[in-house]
Motif scaffolding. Structure first.
Motif, PDB file in Angstrom:
ATOM      1  N   PRO A  37       5.445 -61.572 -77.211  1.00 21.33           N
ATOM      2  CA  PRO A  37       5.956 -60.589 -78.174  1.00 21.33           C
ATOM      3  C   PRO A  37       6.319 -59.268 -77.482  1.00 21.33           C
ATOM      4  O   PRO A  37       7.311 -58.636 -77.819  1.00 21.33           O
ATOM      5  CB  PRO A  37       4.800 -60.416 -79.156  1.00 21.33           C
ATOM      6  N   LEU A  40       9.714 -58.900 -76.192  1.00 17.48           N
ATOM      7  CA  LEU A  40      10.724 -58.683 -77.227  1.00 17.48           C
ATOM      8  C   LEU A  40      10.569 -57.324 -77.907  1.00 17.48           C
ATOM      9  O   LEU A  40      11.245 -57.038 -78.885  1.00 17.48           O
ATOM     10  CB  LEU A  40      10.638 -59.792 -78.287  1.00 17.48           C
ATOM     11  N   THR A  52       2.450 -65.563 -83.030  1.00 16.67           N
ATOM     12  CA  THR A  52       3.796 -65.074 -83.263  1.00 16.67           C
ATOM     13  C   THR A  52       4.786 -66.154 -82.850  1.00 16.67           C
ATOM     14  O   THR A  52       4.757 -66.623 -81.726  1.00 16.67           O
ATOM     15  CB  THR A  52       4.047 -63.782 -82.461  1.00 16.67           C
ATOM     16  N   VAL A  54       7.553 -66.616 -81.556  1.00 11.87           N
ATOM     17  CA  VAL A  54       8.689 -66.198 -80.733  1.00 11.87           C
ATOM     18  C   VAL A  54       9.166 -67.298 -79.800  1.00 11.87           C
ATOM     19  O   VAL A  54      10.246 -67.202 -79.248  1.00 11.87           O
ATOM     20  CB  VAL A  54       8.372 -64.936 -79.903  1.00 11.87           C
ATOM     21  N   TRP A 146      12.313 -69.174 -73.841  1.00 13.89           N
ATOM     22  CA  TRP A 146      12.250 -68.911 -75.274  1.00 13.89           C
ATOM     23  C   TRP A 146      12.021 -70.228 -76.007  1.00 13.89           C
ATOM     24  O   TRP A 146      11.293 -70.301 -76.980  1.00 13.89           O
ATOM     25  CB  TRP A 146      13.563 -68.288 -75.702  1.00 13.89           C
TER      26      TRP A 146
END
Length: 167
Positions: A37, A40, A52, A54, A146
């Motif tokens: 996180p 980002l 999270t 992501v 990712w």
């Protein structure tokens, strides 16, 4: 922003580092190659990085895993249950647009499990052919994974000459 050819080289290096870390069973290195996180700009004091969503990962035959916790747990399980693994990447293609990169490749995997009997070093080696898509995102500390999506190749195309089926 760096030159496009440099971006491609950096993404190729990040992709190679991912597979090499898996081959060595280096969990810390694998974890460091996935987005956090913080990468980002998300304030981690308000979001649990383990939950999270992501990042995402699909291993052959597995459901979609989302969030660093689930994704990294899956790699820990794979590494704990695989005594030997080697990736020979072919058909690799890298495409970079802005801060996002897409890598497609064929993973020619050779792996072996625990020895079936005492005194043996390794169980039988098994080969597997998998196609993969790895999505990377540019961060201040380099390109990070990712998403990873891998699917088994179930059958190779046969030559038309070998096909006895009527058209």
């Amino acid at each position: 922003m760096s030159a496009p050819h440099t971006d491609v080289e950096h993404v190729e290096a990040a992709n190679t580092a991912f597979y090499e870390a898996l081959e060595r069973g280096d969990f810390e290195e694998v974890a460091s190659l996935w987005l956090t996180p913080g990468d980002l700009g998300v304030d981690e004091s308000y979001h649990d990085p383990a939950d999270t969503g992501v990042v995402s990962c699909v291993h052959p035959g597995w459901p979609v895993l989302t969030g660093r916790g689930e994704v990294l747990r899956s790699y820990a399980l794979i590494m704990a249950n695989t005594d030997y693994i080697q990736f020979f990447l072919t058909d690799t293609h890298v495409s970079v647009t802005g801060d996002t990169a897409l890598v497609t490749c064929t993973e020619n995997i050779l792996s072996g499990g625990p020895a079936p009997e005492a005194g043996e070093e390794l169980g039988p080696l098994v080969g597997q052919l998998v196609v993969a898509t790895n999505v990377f995102r540019r961060t201040p500390s380099g390109w990070k994974l990712w998403s990873h999506h891998a699917s088994p190749v179930l059958a190779e195309e046969e030559d038309a000459e070998d096909d006895d089926t009527p058209a």
